[in-house]
Design an enzyme around this catalytic site. Structure first.
Site, mmCIF file in Angstrom:
data_model
loop_
_atom_site.group_PDB
_atom_site.id
_atom_site.type_symbol
_atom_site.label_atom_id
_atom_site.label_comp_id
_atom_site.label_asym_id
_atom_site.label_seq_id
_atom_site.Cartn_x
_atom_site.Cartn_y
_atom_site.Cartn_z
ATOM 1 N N SER A 75 131.380 57.717 37.418
ATOM 2 C CA SER A 75 131.550 58.810 38.254
ATOM 3 C C SER A 75 130.133 59.347 38.541
ATOM 4 O O SER A 75 129.659 59.585 39.604
ATOM 5 C CB SER A 75 132.200 59.894 37.436
ATOM 6 O OG SER A 75 131.917 61.036 37.922
ATOM 7 N N HIS A 109 119.481 63.327 37.310
ATOM 8 C CA HIS A 109 121.053 64.109 37.053
ATOM 9 C C HIS A 109 120.900 64.456 35.633
ATOM 10 O O HIS A 109 120.532 63.764 34.714
ATOM 11 C CB HIS A 109 121.814 62.849 37.132
ATOM 12 C CG HIS A 109 123.408 63.445 36.878
ATOM 13 N ND1 HIS A 109 124.056 64.074 38.003
ATOM 14 C CD2 HIS A 109 123.919 63.401 35.743
ATOM 15 C CE1 HIS A 109 125.291 64.541 37.223
ATOM 16 N NE2 HIS A 109 125.247 64.108 36.180
ATOM 17 N N ARG A 168 141.306 63.521 36.914
ATOM 18 C CA ARG A 168 141.061 63.382 35.378
ATOM 19 C C ARG A 168 141.152 64.651 34.885
ATOM 20 O O ARG A 168 141.368 65.145 33.607
ATOM 21 C CB ARG A 168 139.569 62.786 35.302
ATOM 22 C CG ARG A 168 139.691 61.332 35.442
ATOM 23 C CD ARG A 168 138.219 60.626 35.627
ATOM 24 N NE ARG A 168 137.258 61.065 34.672
ATOM 25 C CZ ARG A 168 135.836 61.347 34.835
ATOM 26 N NH1 ARG A 168 135.227 60.999 35.682
ATOM 27 N NH2 ARG A 168 135.435 61.460 33.479
ATOM 28 N N LYS A 208 127.809 58.564 42.286
ATOM 29 C CA LYS A 208 126.987 59.416 43.238
ATOM 30 C C LYS A 208 125.581 59.259 43.345
ATOM 31 O O LYS A 208 124.962 59.469 44.610
ATOM 32 C CB LYS A 208 127.458 60.998 42.587
ATOM 33 C CG LYS A 208 129.014 61.070 42.954
ATOM 34 C CD LYS A 208 129.167 62.527 42.183
ATOM 35 C CE LYS A 208 129.352 62.345 41.011
ATOM 36 N NZ LYS A 208 130.059 63.311 40.057
ATOM 37 N N ASP A 221 135.313 59.394 43.802
ATOM 38 C CA ASP A 221 134.985 60.330 42.859
ATOM 39 C C ASP A 221 135.822 61.687 42.790
ATOM 40 O O ASP A 221 136.144 62.092 41.706
ATOM 41 C CB ASP A 221 133.492 60.444 42.353
ATOM 42 C CG ASP A 221 133.340 61.015 41.238
ATOM 43 O OD1 ASP A 221 133.596 60.965 40.154
ATOM 44 O OD2 ASP A 221 132.555 62.331 41.186
#
Ligand code: URA
Length: 434
Positions: free
Chosen positions: A183, A82, A168, A187, A161
């Site tokens: 968050s 990520h 947010r 995932k 999320d």
């Protein structure tokens, strides 16, 4: 339990219990807790923080809010990565084939670009015919067969999320280490890979503006991953300028292919190699970084890394001829050069501004429903620390529509100059392995 008491507790800087966090996430997912109450708690978390235990519980509860993907029937080590996002960030396109050529299973769900950052799916879709959406069975079959798949998100992964992120975004509560860490990790954890590599960016245009905060975010995510038995490590890289030399979908695919062939820009190549080294260690393919680097260069030099990319394109119904002959990728109608307005050393290139400028000529989308023009974008010839003479070409603009004067002015203003050679910076500032 009364939700107002949970908000009050965080307002008083107290630590939330597991049951309270789980009550929130379940209530939010099932729409029993109204958005205004969640928004109040989010703001209390932004202001008063969460400790690591609370953050891990939050990530776990979010992960459990929807579907979880089981990759256990794929053989070998499944690795995922990520990136916290960046302009010109095409690392997944390089890293995936590179580590798959070394024997790892690189299975990744990616997203589309929104705002000033590009998305892997948009980049891949610049290859004619490329299919980003596979059924779960096709995805598993492809990863088993060639060790590599880059696909769009399907199913209902982490609905909590989706809800929280939307809230947010409109309540000024995005920038919080526990909220970002939970968050991202919720995932990654819902997707069943064995290990996770995080590319945490810092600097202008990144969520984390300085190295200290980037380290805190990385450590928090690593702790969450470890707590759930996933080997999680992080590369911390600065984002004071775009990564590589291109911004824009087809241009980035071209640069990724060149990098896989050993002809890529220095910064992109180094980030990909450093990340791939960690992945090979995580996947226990090698026992040290030297061995890893040797293996990676061998895969590049022999053409196996590039061939792995071609295999993926073929499996996902893309036209592989456009990868072997890059002139067959979408081409912009016009190429205009932008020249340096003065002589000096380049002391800054504002990535965020270049990301927005590229989006405005069609390379990205302002709203989710906007279409993307795969051919357009920017190619940089000068980067941080390079010397330029007045009138030398700094970058080329690939565009279909005429460029407005105001747009060109903003492009010029994205580059900064100084008389003396600026201090050389390391793009990779730190690697966190535990
Ligand atoms: N990316 C995410 O997925 N979540 C955040 O909170 C920030 C970046």
């Amino acid at each position: 339990m009364r939700f107002v008491d949970i908000i009050e507790k965080k307002k008083q800087k107290q630590i939330l219990r597991k049951e309270e966090i789980e009550y929130w996430i379940q209530g939010l997912t099932e729409e029993r807790i109204p958005d205004y109450q969640s928004a109040a708690l989010l703001m209390a978390i932004v202001l008063n923080g969460m400790n690591q235990e609370e953050t891990t519980i939050l990530a776990k509860s979010m992960m459990k809010s929807g579907e979880q993907i089981d990759l256990s029937n794929i053989s070998g080590m499944k690795v995922d990565k990520h990136s916290t996002g960046g302009v010109g960030d095409k690392t997944s396109l390089v890293l995936g084939p590179l580590v798959a050529a070394c024997g790892l299973k690189f299975a990744k769900m990616s997203g589309r670009g929104l705002g000033h950052t590009g998305g892997t799916l948009d980049k891949l879709e610049s290859i004619p015919g490329f299919q980003c959406f596979l059924t779960r069975e096709q995805f598993v079959e492809q990863v088993e067969k060639i060790g590599l798949a880059l696909v769009g998100q399907t199913g209902d992964l982490v609905p909590a999320d989706k809800k929280l992120y939307a809230l947010r975004d409109v309540t000024a509560t995005v920038e919080s280490i526990p909220l970002i860490a939970s968050s991202i990790m919720s995932k990654k954890l819902a997707f069943g890979s064995d290990s996770i590599l995080l590319d945490v960016k810092f600097g202008e245009g990144a969520f984390m503006k300085n190295i200290e905060d980037a380290k805190k975010l990385a450590s928090s995510m690593i702790q969450i991953g470890k707590n759930l038995g996933r080997d999680t490590r992080a590369v911390l890289s600065e984002m004071e300028q775009p990564l590589g030399n291109t911004i824009g979908n087809a241009l980035e695919v071209q640069e990724a292919v060149e990098t896989l062939q050993g002809k890529g820009p220095k910064d992109l190549t180094e980030l990909c190699l450093a990340s791939a080294e960690l992945m090979l260690l995580q996947g226990k393919i090698v026992s040290n970084k030297e061995e890893a680097r040797e293996m990676l260069w061998e895969k590049i030099r022999s053409g196996q890394a590039f061939e792995k990319f071609c295999d993926m394109v073929e499996e996902q119904k893309g036209d592989v001829r456009a990868i072997r002959d890059l002139s067959l990728l979408p081409q912009a109608k016009q190429i205009s050069e932008m020249k340096a307005e003065r002589r000096g050393y380049i002391s800054g290139i504002h990535s965020q501004k270049l990301g927005v400028l590229s989006m405005e000529i069609g390379a990205g989308r302002e709203k989710k429903e906007d279409a993307v023009n795969h051919a357009v974008g920017l190619k940089l010839y000068k980067k941080y620390g390079d010397f330029v003479e007045k009138g030398e070409v700094l970058c080329s603009v690939y565009h279909d529509s005429p460029l407005e004067t105001e747009w060109i002015t903003r492009l010029q203003e994205s580059f900064e100059y100084q008389e003396e050679k600026p201090e050389q910076k390391n793009m990779i500032e730190a690697i966190i392995e535990d």
